[in-house]
Design an enzyme around this catalytic site. Sequence first.
Site, mmCIF file in Angstrom:
data_model
loop_
_atom_site.group_PDB
_atom_site.id
_atom_site.type_symbol
_atom_site.label_atom_id
_atom_site.label_comp_id
_atom_site.label_asym_id
_atom_site.label_seq_id
_atom_site.Cartn_x
_atom_site.Cartn_y
_atom_site.Cartn_z
ATOM 1 N N LYS A 1 96.098 85.956 -7.161
ATOM 2 C CA LYS A 1 95.901 84.924 -6.132
ATOM 3 C C LYS A 1 97.206 84.223 -5.794
ATOM 4 O O LYS A 1 97.302 83.556 -4.779
ATOM 5 C CB LYS A 1 94.845 83.929 -6.585
ATOM 6 C CG LYS A 1 95.137 83.230 -7.887
ATOM 7 C CD LYS A 1 93.907 82.452 -8.341
ATOM 8 C CE LYS A 1 94.056 82.055 -9.800
ATOM 9 N NZ LYS A 1 92.819 81.786 -10.457
ATOM 10 N N LYS B 1 98.863 94.078 -10.443
ATOM 11 C CA LYS B 1 97.495 93.540 -10.373
ATOM 12 C C LYS B 1 97.314 92.626 -9.151
ATOM 13 O O LYS B 1 98.274 91.994 -8.693
ATOM 14 C CB LYS B 1 97.115 92.816 -11.670
ATOM 15 C CG LYS B 1 97.600 91.388 -11.787
ATOM 16 C CD LYS B 1 96.780 90.624 -12.847
ATOM 17 C CE LYS B 1 97.079 89.138 -12.747
ATOM 18 N NZ LYS B 1 96.306 88.275 -13.584
ATOM 19 N N LYS C 1 106.086 83.976 -17.815
ATOM 20 C CA LYS C 1 106.086 82.773 -16.978
ATOM 21 C C LYS C 1 107.372 81.990 -17.133
ATOM 22 O O LYS C 1 107.825 81.362 -16.188
ATOM 23 C CB LYS C 1 104.869 81.888 -17.276
ATOM 24 C CG LYS C 1 103.573 82.515 -16.804
ATOM 25 C CD LYS C 1 102.483 81.494 -16.526
ATOM 26 C CE LYS C 1 101.267 82.188 -15.934
ATOM 27 N NZ LYS C 1 100.121 81.309 -15.716
HETATM 28 P P1 ATP Z 1 97.090 84.674 -11.283
HETATM 29 O O1 ATP Z 1 96.385 85.724 -10.478
HETATM 30 O O2 ATP Z 1 97.671 83.581 -10.454
HETATM 31 O O3 ATP Z 1 98.070 85.265 -12.258
HETATM 32 P P2 ATP Z 1 94.733 84.610 -12.839
HETATM 33 O O4 ATP Z 1 93.741 84.871 -11.765
HETATM 34 O O5 ATP Z 1 95.141 85.727 -13.727
HETATM 35 O O6 ATP Z 1 96.015 83.939 -12.183
HETATM 36 P P3 ATP Z 1 92.764 82.873 -14.086
HETATM 37 O O7 ATP Z 1 92.210 82.235 -12.883
HETATM 38 O O8 ATP Z 1 92.833 81.976 -15.273
HETATM 39 O O9 ATP Z 1 94.245 83.422 -13.812
HETATM 40 O O10 ATP Z 1 91.974 84.185 -14.433
HETATM 41 C C1 ATP Z 1 90.587 84.181 -14.595
HETATM 42 C C2 ATP Z 1 90.123 85.536 -15.100
HETATM 43 O O11 ATP Z 1 90.286 86.559 -14.103
HETATM 44 C C3 ATP Z 1 90.837 86.034 -16.358
HETATM 45 O O12 ATP Z 1 89.850 86.402 -17.319
HETATM 46 C C4 ATP Z 1 91.635 87.239 -15.899
HETATM 47 O O13 ATP Z 1 91.728 88.206 -16.925
HETATM 48 C C5 ATP Z 1 90.813 87.748 -14.702
HETATM 49 N N1 ATP Z 1 91.648 88.447 -13.682
HETATM 50 C C6 ATP Z 1 92.635 87.911 -12.930
HETATM 51 N N2 ATP Z 1 93.173 88.819 -12.061
HETATM 52 C C7 ATP Z 1 92.495 89.989 -12.250
HETATM 53 C C8 ATP Z 1 92.567 91.315 -11.653
HETATM 54 N N3 ATP Z 1 93.435 91.622 -10.691
HETATM 55 N N4 ATP Z 1 91.701 92.257 -12.082
HETATM 56 C C9 ATP Z 1 90.811 91.947 -13.066
HETATM 57 N N5 ATP Z 1 90.684 90.753 -13.662
HETATM 58 C C10 ATP Z 1 91.510 89.754 -13.283
#
Ligand code: ATP
Length: 333
Positions: A199, A196, A114
């Site tokens: 969002k 991955k 980050k």
């Molecule tokens: P960003 O996508 O913006 O990097 P994030 O979605 O990783 O943010 P959080 O909203 O804090 O951040 O994540 C919530 C949970 O979702 C965490 O436990 C993370 O491990 C899981 N997660 C996020 N993206 C994925 C994905 N593509 N596949 C599986 N699990 C995910």
Amino acid sequence: MDEKKIIFSGAQPSGKMTLGNYLGAIKNWTELQNEYECFFSVVDLHAITVPQEAKVLRENAMKLLAQYIACGLDPEKNTIFIQSHVKEHLELMWVLNTMTYMGELSRMTQFKDKSQKSEANLNAGLFTYPVLMAADILLYQTDLVPVGDDQKQHLELARDLANRFNNRYSPTFKIPEGYYPKGGARVMSLQEPTKKMSKSDSNENAFILLEDDPDTIRRKIKRSVTDSEGVVRYSPEQPGIKNLLDIYSALSGKPVDEIVKMYEGKGYGDFKTDTAEVIVGALEPMREKYLYLLNNKDYLEKIYSEGAQKAEAKARKTLRKVYRKVGFLERKY
Ligand code: ATP
Ligand code: LTN
């Protein structure tokens, strides 16, 4: 009777929930809620480590709360709350900050990633983010933390800090364990299936949001990047098809092998159409519930207010012990 074990987890209201967040996190939480005493938080304090617009952050926090419930978290069974409503998280964070080494934090891969991406906003909050996460977990005497494997390193720090405090003073914190999705369920981008699904992706076709309507879902799946092999197979050389197979399997409960057999001798067209219908079938009931909840702000406010009260009562107990052991004078009035 044995006391139930405790679970804590959270997601940031930094955008809208994707299918990745659902399959990687919330779906797991719903499966654990019957066996454990669970605390699920909307971690807005973490979200502001990246610049947020106030109005949008407020909306996203409300939406995330509605998604938690729409996805099946029962507010009667679980404590669901907004992190900034329980100030003990920040109070414990301060104490833990004084016991965390700079070196430990600079080794965190999420911080390294980050800080490279946002050099213009290299704020101290981004650096101490993992200490706040440790405070979240340790305040509730958590046994298990269900998160995606990208959070492993942060959880390790929470364990180290708990041990450090317990050794320096006396046993105070439970040492938490991680709980990771079976098979490492990581949902990949629909446009670049080796990355991955995120969002915060600038290309909207890369992700499916839980609030996407059926036609949007069909369109995104149709446009998803595959390959020129033309055979539905579960192979690392066909990451796009592999990702769709994983999604299809996770949402339908059918094993991947069985799905592959169903599409023997058929092209990608049929497979994509059916995958889209499986996703629509799984998400549509949740989307309806979500839209209904968003129109019931009073109900959501009641849930998060009651949640904060329950969370605070538990957090207070741990913090009181910590303050006493550290050597702060007790308030007498
Ligand atoms: P960003 O996508 O913006 O990097 P994030 O979605 O990783 O943010 P959080 O909203 O804090 O951040 O994540 C919530 C949970 O979702 C965490 O436990 C993370 O491990 C899981 N997660 C996020 N993206 C994925 C994905 N593509 N596949 C599986 N699990 C995910
Ligand atoms: N950093 C986490 C969100 C988070 C969290 C927590 C998860 C903040 N505090 C405590 C579990 C327990 C993420 O998933 N991005």
